[in-house]
Design an enzyme around this catalytic site. Structure first.
Site, PDB file in Angstrom:
ATOM      1  N   ASP A 129      -2.607  28.092  25.093  1.00 11.69           N
ATOM      2  CA  ASP A 129      -1.082  28.601  25.621  1.00 11.69           C
ATOM      3  C   ASP A 129      -1.297  28.540  26.589  1.00 11.69           C
ATOM      4  OD1 ASP A 129       1.284  29.931  25.463  1.00 11.69           O
ATOM      5  OD2 ASP A 129       0.447  31.900  24.998  1.00 11.69           O
ATOM      6  N   TYR A 131       0.834  29.139  31.186  1.00 16.41           N
ATOM      7  CA  TYR A 131       1.232  30.712  31.470  1.00 16.41           C
ATOM      8  C   TYR A 131       2.029  29.620  32.946  1.00 16.41           C
ATOM      9  CZ  TYR A 131       0.558  34.713  34.890  1.00 16.41           C
ATOM     10  OH  TYR A 131       1.099  35.543  35.171  1.00 16.41           O
ATOM     11  N   HIS A 136       8.426  33.917  35.412  1.00 10.50           N
ATOM     12  CA  HIS A 136       7.393  34.651  34.723  1.00 10.50           C
ATOM     13  C   HIS A 136       6.516  34.980  34.738  1.00 10.50           C
ATOM     14  CE1 HIS A 136       5.154  36.804  30.924  1.00 10.50           C
ATOM     15  NE2 HIS A 136       3.962  35.656  31.269  1.00 10.50           N
ATOM     16  N   ARG A 145       0.457  43.716  39.704  1.00 15.46           N
ATOM     17  CA  ARG A 145      -0.249  43.850  41.108  1.00 15.46           C
ATOM     18  C   ARG A 145       0.900  43.903  42.629  1.00 15.46           C
ATOM     19  NH1 ARG A 145      -2.369  39.396  38.454  1.00 15.46           N
ATOM     20  NH2 ARG A 145      -0.803  37.818  39.453  1.00 15.46           N
ATOM     21  N   GLU A 202       6.647  36.931  23.292  1.00 20.51           N
ATOM     22  CA  GLU A 202       6.781  35.574  24.506  1.00 20.51           C
ATOM     23  C   GLU A 202       7.339  34.474  24.074  1.00 20.51           C
ATOM     24  OE1 GLU A 202       2.690  36.483  27.040  1.00 20.51           O
ATOM     25  OE2 GLU A 202       2.924  35.064  25.426  1.00 20.51           O
ATOM     26  N   GLU A 204       8.248  31.216  23.940  1.00 20.98           N
ATOM     27  CA  GLU A 204       7.464  29.913  24.169  1.00 20.98           C
ATOM     28  C   GLU A 204       8.555  28.785  23.275  1.00 20.98           C
ATOM     29  OE1 GLU A 204       3.324  30.523  25.408  1.00 20.98           O
ATOM     30  OE2 GLU A 204       3.057  32.355  24.702  1.00 20.98           O
ATOM     31  N   ASP A 236       4.392  34.026  20.811  1.00 21.66           N
ATOM     32  CA  ASP A 236       2.726  33.911  20.592  1.00 21.66           C
ATOM     33  C   ASP A 236       2.834  36.035  20.660  1.00 21.66           C
ATOM     34  OD1 ASP A 236       0.704  33.996  21.173  1.00 21.66           O
ATOM     35  OD2 ASP A 236       0.171  34.040  23.009  1.00 21.66           O
ATOM     36  N   ARG A 240      -0.359  43.974  24.819  1.00 22.98           N
ATOM     37  CA  ARG A 240      -0.081  44.404  26.355  1.00 22.98           C
ATOM     38  C   ARG A 240      -0.925  45.459  26.592  1.00 22.98           C
ATOM     39  NH1 ARG A 240       1.904  39.992  27.724  1.00 22.98           N
ATOM     40  NH2 ARG A 240       4.240  39.415  27.594  1.00 22.98           N
ATOM     41  N   GLN A 243      -4.823  44.077  25.689  1.00 25.44           N
ATOM     42  CA  GLN A 243      -4.808  42.496  27.039  1.00 25.44           C
ATOM     43  C   GLN A 243      -5.042  43.457  28.261  1.00 25.44           C
ATOM     44  OE1 GLN A 243      -1.689  40.600  27.692  1.00 25.44           O
ATOM     45  NE2 GLN A 243      -2.696  39.640  28.913  1.00 25.44           N
ATOM     46  N   LYS A 256      -4.159  38.674  21.868  1.00 27.29           N
ATOM     47  CA  LYS A 256      -3.466  37.248  21.747  1.00 27.29           C
ATOM     48  C   LYS A 256      -3.574  36.839  20.237  1.00 27.29           C
ATOM     49  CE  LYS A 256      -1.209  37.012  25.888  1.00 27.29           C
ATOM     50  NZ  LYS A 256       0.229  36.972  25.949  1.00 27.29           N
ATOM     51  N   THR A 260       0.491  34.268  16.056  1.00 27.18           N
ATOM     52  CA  THR A 260       1.409  33.032  16.910  1.00 27.18           C
ATOM     53  C   THR A 260       2.112  32.481  15.636  1.00 27.18           C
ATOM     54  OG1 THR A 260      -0.548  32.714  18.951  1.00 27.18           O
ATOM     55  CG2 THR A 260       0.980  31.239  18.736  1.00 27.18           C
ATOM     56  N   GLU A 363       8.732  41.799  31.180  1.00 25.76           N
ATOM     57  CA  GLU A 363       9.511  42.348  32.401  1.00 25.76           C
ATOM     58  C   GLU A 363      11.148  42.752  32.050  1.00 25.76           C
ATOM     59  OE1 GLU A 363       9.492  37.293  33.991  1.00 25.76           O
ATOM     60  OE2 GLU A 363       8.239  37.259  31.071  1.00 25.76           O
TER      61      GLU A 363
END
Length: 413
Positions: A129, A131, A136, A145, A202, A204, A236, A240, A243, A256, A260, A363
């Protein structure tokens, strides 16, 4: 999807049907009268063409070697046969479905889609997978952050990825059991154990490898079409909270690996020729092995919809992805790692620049939730522009959340 009237011939599709002669995705199905017999099929409108029976119905059209591939119970032998065979089989299927001279022979091989059971269409070898959406990655970076750089320093130099678990790749329609695991909020003094409370999705796009490569052999950008058979949608699922506690320093693991979901239909890569598009402009020059300035357009103009309990909540545009599938493949093998038939690699969450184009709840809710509840159902659908105003469809991906299973005291038995 456009509905077909009862009296309409299965060969004459409704205008705008995304599963017409330019699409022809492959899957594996069984019927109620032979539930243990899995057969390769091609979707055409609201029907499934039984490819295992096609050589017998049209012996002069289907070469004998192709008949052996189509008689398999999984797509893997066809995937391994290589691109020239993929193209030949695709042309044969299109002829069988569109030449009026073959209608009498082919009609009995068309099964109503709602009368068959669909299965995972290929045996997954490895799962990777990525990123690769700048939108995103930036959004997530700002959430996690807020006082630092949104993107890590390596992000625009390489497609970041991780190895997932092939054994928990499941076909659309398979329920997803809420995972258990450790989680720890900044306010907690110690981790706690229990069901994830921040279960997410997610949206994808996945790519399925057909032709393998040898160990220590690098697959460059130009090898993309020779090695990648087709495209599918991927959800996927992500816990959270699990994770967030586990991913430092080695990255995603139990948050994760529990599920999937992939589509039951694999749309051939060649079906997207009319929808290839250049990737977004880059402000950092990639290293030579990733430099696609002289390559064919690496993006695909896929329009994805994410529905939560039947209501569309987002429309992520795949054309906005920073890193392309060809670059991902090149990076995945540049160290000499080999490809295997049935390898699946996914794009990472697809998100666009607008608030209604975000590919995950993290998000969409700015990290505040709500996240998925037990009983919630998520469905991904997508299409791309095809030739002559047609649409190229991807099979949907649906999954419903089931409650977590109880873990006995002292750990699992």
């Amino acid at each position: 999807m456009p509905e077909q009237s009862p009296e309409q011939s299965p060969f004459d599709l409704a205008e705008g049907d995304p599963f017409g002669p330019h699409t022809l995705p492959y899957g594996v199905f069984s019927t109620a009268d032979a539930p243990d017999r899995r057969r390769i099929g091609v979707r055409y409108g609201s029907r499934v063409l039984d490819l295992s029976a096609l050589p017998g119905a049209l012996p002069s059209v289907v070469p004998a070697p192709h008949g052996e591939l189509l008689a398999a119970a999984t797509l893997n032998p066809l995937l391994a046969a290589g691109r020239p065979v993929w193209q030949q089989v695709r042309a044969t299927v299109r002829t069988a479905l569109t030449d009026p001279a073959h209608r009498t022979a082919v009609a009995p091989l068309l099964h109503p889609l709602d009368g068959v059971t669909l299965h995972l269409p290929f045996e997954v070898a490895d799962y990777v997978d990525f990123y690769s959406s700048e939108h995103h990655a930036t959004n997530v970076g700002k959430i996690f952050r807020p006082n630092g750089a949104a993107l890590p320093p390596n992000w625009k130099h390489l497609p970041i990825g991780y190895h997932g678990r092939a054994g928990t790749v499941v076909v659309s329609g398979t329920p997803v059991v809420r995972p258990n695991g450790q989680r720890k909020t900044p306010e907690d003094t110690a981790p706690v154990f229990g069901p994830s409370t921040r279960l997410d999705i997610e949206a994808e796009v996945g790519f399925i490898v057909g032709t393998p490569s040898a160990l220590h052999e690098t697959v460059g950008l130009a090898g993309f079409r020779d090695h990648v058979f087709g495209v599918c949608l991927v959800n996927d699922w992500s816990a959270r909270d699990i994770q967030a506690w586990e991913y430092v320093p080695l990255g995603p693991f139990l948050g994760k690996s529990f599920a999937t979901s992939v589509s039951a239909w694999i749309t051939p890569l060649d079906a997207f020729d009319a929808s290839r598009t250049p990737p977004p402009a880059r402000d950092t020059a990639p290293l030579p092995y990733l430099d696609d300035a002289a390559a064919e357009p690496g993006g695909i103009d896929l329009r994805i919809e994410v529905a939560h309990n039947g209501e569309v909540i987002s429309r992520p545009p795949f054309a906005a992805m920073y890193w392309t599938a060809a670059q991902q493949l090149a990076h995945m093998t540049v160290n000499g790692a080999s490809l295997r038939t049935g390898d699946l690699y996914a794009s990472g969450t697809v998100s666009g620049p607008e608030p209604d184009q975000l590919g995950c709840l993290l998000e969409l809710t700015q990290g505040k939730g709500p996240y998925l509840q037990d009983g919630d159902e998520i469905t991904l659908t997508a299409w791309a522009p095809g030739p002559d105003g047609s649409r190229i469809g991807l099979g949907e991906v649906t999954g419903r959340v089931l409650p977590a299973r109880e873990v006995p005291a002292g750990g699992p038995a």
